[in-house]
Design a protein around this motif. Structure first.
Motif, mmCIF file in Angstrom:
data_model
loop_
_atom_site.group_PDB
_atom_site.id
_atom_site.type_symbol
_atom_site.label_atom_id
_atom_site.label_comp_id
_atom_site.label_asym_id
_atom_site.label_seq_id
_atom_site.Cartn_x
_atom_site.Cartn_y
_atom_site.Cartn_z
ATOM 1 N N ALA A 35 42.410 -19.524 -27.130
ATOM 2 C CA ALA A 35 43.301 -19.002 -28.163
ATOM 3 C C ALA A 35 43.145 -17.495 -28.305
ATOM 4 N N VAL A 36 41.916 -16.987 -28.183
ATOM 5 C CA VAL A 36 41.682 -15.541 -28.258
ATOM 6 C C VAL A 36 42.402 -14.832 -27.118
ATOM 7 N N ALA A 37 42.295 -15.382 -25.902
ATOM 8 C CA ALA A 37 42.961 -14.763 -24.754
ATOM 9 C C ALA A 37 44.477 -14.790 -24.910
ATOM 10 N N ASP A 38 45.016 -15.908 -25.380
ATOM 11 C CA ASP A 38 46.467 -16.032 -25.529
ATOM 12 C C ASP A 38 47.008 -15.087 -26.601
ATOM 13 N N ILE A 39 46.325 -15.040 -27.741
ATOM 14 C CA ILE A 39 46.813 -14.181 -28.817
ATOM 15 C C ILE A 39 46.560 -12.709 -28.480
ATOM 16 N N GLY A 40 45.507 -12.423 -27.713
ATOM 17 C CA GLY A 40 45.270 -11.048 -27.267
ATOM 18 C C GLY A 40 46.385 -10.559 -26.364
ATOM 19 N N MET A 41 46.853 -11.433 -25.475
ATOM 20 C CA MET A 41 47.964 -11.079 -24.598
ATOM 21 C C MET A 41 49.232 -10.832 -25.406
ATOM 22 N N LEU A 79 34.422 -24.560 -28.331
ATOM 23 C CA LEU A 79 34.345 -23.100 -28.264
ATOM 24 C C LEU A 79 35.259 -22.556 -27.166
ATOM 25 N N LEU A 80 35.435 -23.328 -26.098
ATOM 26 C CA LEU A 80 36.350 -22.914 -25.038
ATOM 27 C C LEU A 80 37.797 -22.927 -25.520
ATOM 28 N N THR A 81 38.131 -23.882 -26.384
ATOM 29 C CA THR A 81 39.466 -23.914 -26.966
ATOM 30 C C THR A 81 39.719 -22.653 -27.792
ATOM 31 N N ALA A 82 38.715 -22.238 -28.572
ATOM 32 C CA ALA A 82 38.843 -21.008 -29.354
ATOM 33 C C ALA A 82 38.953 -19.789 -28.437
ATOM 34 N N GLY A 119 47.173 -7.537 -18.866
ATOM 35 C CA GLY A 119 47.797 -8.773 -18.423
ATOM 36 C C GLY A 119 46.948 -9.507 -17.412
ATOM 37 N N PHE A 120 46.367 -8.769 -16.478
ATOM 38 C CA PHE A 120 45.503 -9.374 -15.474
ATOM 39 C C PHE A 120 44.229 -9.910 -16.122
ATOM 40 N N LEU A 121 43.639 -9.137 -17.051
ATOM 41 C CA LEU A 121 42.413 -9.551 -17.736
ATOM 42 C C LEU A 121 42.615 -10.852 -18.505
ATOM 43 N N PHE A 122 43.624 -10.876 -19.385
ATOM 44 C CA PHE A 122 43.853 -12.069 -20.198
ATOM 45 C C PHE A 122 44.349 -13.246 -19.353
ATOM 46 N N GLY A 123 45.123 -12.947 -18.302
ATOM 47 C CA GLY A 123 45.611 -14.023 -17.452
ATOM 48 C C GLY A 123 44.493 -14.727 -16.708
ATOM 49 N N VAL A 124 43.603 -13.961 -16.091
ATOM 50 C CA VAL A 124 42.470 -14.559 -15.379
ATOM 51 C C VAL A 124 41.546 -15.267 -16.360
ATOM 52 N N CYS A 125 41.342 -14.670 -17.535
ATOM 53 C CA CYS A 125 40.496 -15.296 -18.547
ATOM 54 C C CYS A 125 41.064 -16.655 -18.974
ATOM 55 N N SER A 126 42.369 -16.730 -19.179
ATOM 56 C CA SER A 126 42.989 -17.998 -19.560
ATOM 57 C C SER A 126 42.837 -19.035 -18.464
ATOM 58 N N MET A 127 43.072 -18.630 -17.212
ATOM 59 C CA MET A 127 42.942 -19.572 -16.103
ATOM 60 C C MET A 127 41.524 -20.102 -15.976
ATOM 61 N N LYS A 145 54.463 -16.015 -19.036
ATOM 62 C CA LYS A 145 54.026 -15.535 -20.350
ATOM 63 C C LYS A 145 54.191 -16.603 -21.428
ATOM 64 N N SER A 146 55.163 -17.501 -21.258
ATOM 65 C CA SER A 146 55.372 -18.539 -22.269
ATOM 66 C C SER A 146 54.219 -19.537 -22.317
ATOM 67 N N SER A 147 53.348 -19.532 -21.296
ATOM 68 C CA SER A 147 52.230 -20.476 -21.277
ATOM 69 C C SER A 147 51.277 -20.262 -22.448
ATOM 70 N N THR A 148 51.295 -19.075 -23.048
ATOM 71 C CA THR A 148 50.404 -18.799 -24.178
ATOM 72 C C THR A 148 50.797 -19.571 -25.432
ATOM 73 N N ALA A 149 51.998 -20.142 -25.456
ATOM 74 C CA ALA A 149 52.474 -20.827 -26.666
ATOM 75 C C ALA A 149 52.346 -22.342 -26.582
ATOM 76 N N TYR A 150 52.036 -22.903 -25.418
ATOM 77 C CA TYR A 150 52.067 -24.355 -25.250
ATOM 78 C C TYR A 150 50.900 -25.073 -25.916
ATOM 79 N N ASN A 151 49.689 -24.539 -25.716
ATOM 80 C CA ASN A 151 48.484 -25.303 -26.045
ATOM 81 C C ASN A 151 48.378 -25.743 -27.502
ATOM 82 N N PRO A 152 48.703 -24.888 -28.502
ATOM 83 C CA PRO A 152 48.605 -25.364 -29.885
ATOM 84 C C PRO A 152 49.456 -26.596 -30.157
ATOM 85 N N PHE A 153 50.620 -26.714 -29.519
ATOM 86 C CA PHE A 153 51.459 -27.889 -29.714
ATOM 87 C C PHE A 153 50.815 -29.126 -29.095
ATOM 88 N N ILE A 154 50.165 -28.950 -27.945
ATOM 89 C CA ILE A 154 49.473 -30.077 -27.321
ATOM 90 C C ILE A 154 48.321 -30.529 -28.206
#
Length: 303
Positions: free
Chosen positions: A32-38, A26-29, A69-77, A252-261
């Motif tokens: 993904a919500v935070a990354d795609i929201g950004m 669920l954390l992975t999902a 940006g701050f909301l989604f960034g902190v949420c992702s971290m 900002k490019s960090s939002t694209a890495y995880n699906p490839f991993i």
């Protein structure tokens, strides 16, 4: 485009496997919500401003962009930090104890992450900290340059930097180092009793995944944090626009890495992606990886 396509695939597989999802997934999902929201709420405005060679809109749109940006960034971290902690706890716990991490527990944790992120994002709106344009002028964030003469702003930066950047980063590194050490010790035990011939290959794959997640997170955000912290103590004019722009884009490019991993290291995710390709009639040129047989050690990792 990579962020939207990759994280949409993650969400699509999560919805398809909703009844089979394990609690940590669920954390992975949520990530993904935070990354795609950004990507959806911010990137189009920044791209349009880049073509315009100046920020589009006034103060309202700048505050909107910086707040999201701050909301989604902190949420992702914080989501990455929670993922690391849960994986560490599962790896170092017995099977009976690992089952105590229920979906309800993770849902409560996700709710706390969003409330924690929203709390920090709202603070500049109520007088502790400021939002403003980036030095290069085509996006907005926390107004770092205003803080070197303001005790109020400096206290906000210092608190935010410690609680939203440094501590999560150190926790992520510590947890994945602990996981790597646990996997290494488990491999030594397996090697001694000679039960799993592919243990060496599996150890290399799992350790590499931990290193990639940690290094990907740190390498994406450290240059931006360094450039921003420089602006706190020095005038923003001391840095060329390109020096401040590149760390911002890299973060900002960090939002694209995880699906490839996920695609490289998760056999289940690869299988679901292939099914999506067959159902939708499209193909995505992901990296091809050989699917090794899962064993108890990989089950311990996946949690």
């Amino acid at each position: 485009i990579l962020t939207i396509l990759g994280n949409s695939a993650v969400l699509a597989t999560a919805v398809k496997r909703s009844s089979l999802l394990k609690s940590p997934e669920l954390l992975t999902a949520n990530l993904a919500v935070a990354d795609i929201g950004m990507a959806i709420s911010m990137y189009p405005l920044a791209i349009a401003s880049a073509w315009n060679h100046a920020w589009l809109g006034g103060d309202a749109s700048c505050i909107y962009y910086a707040l999201l940006g701050f909301l989604f960034g902190v949420c992702s971290m914080m989501t990455l930090c929670a993922m690391a902690v849960i994986r560490f706890l599962v790896t170092n716990s017995s099977k009976s104890n690992s089952n105590k991490i229920t979906k309800n527990t993770v849902c409560n944790l996700i709710t706390f992450i969003w409330l924690y992120s929203l709390f920090w994002a709202i603070l500049p709106l109520v007088g502790w900290g400021y939002y403003g344009p980036e030095p290069f002028g085509i996006s907005c964030t926390i107004a770092w340059s205003k803080f070197h003469n303001s005790s109020n702003g400096f206290s906000f930066i210092l608190s935010m930097f410690l609680l939203c950047t440094v501590l999560p980063a150190l926790t992520i590194v510590a947890c994945y180092l602990g996981i790597a050490w646990k996997v290494h010790k488990a491999y030594q035990d397996i090697q001694n009793i000679d039960r799993i011939p592919n243990a060496a290959k599996l150890e290399k794959k799992l350790t590499l995944m931990a290193v990639l997640i940690s290094v990907g997170f740190l390498s994406s955000w450290t240059p931006y944090a360094a450039a921003s912290f420089w602006s706190v103590f020095n005038s923003s004019n001391s840095l060329q626009p390109i020096v401040t722009l590149l760390p911002c884009l890299f973060a900002k490019s960090s939002t694209a890495y995880n699906p490839f991993i996920y695609y490289i290291f998760s056999k289940t995710f690869r299988h679901e992606i292939k099914q999506l390709q067959c159902c939708c009639g499209w193909r995505v040129p992901f990296f091809s990886t050989d699917s090794s047989t899962e064993n108890p050690l990989s089950m311990m990792w996946s949690g």
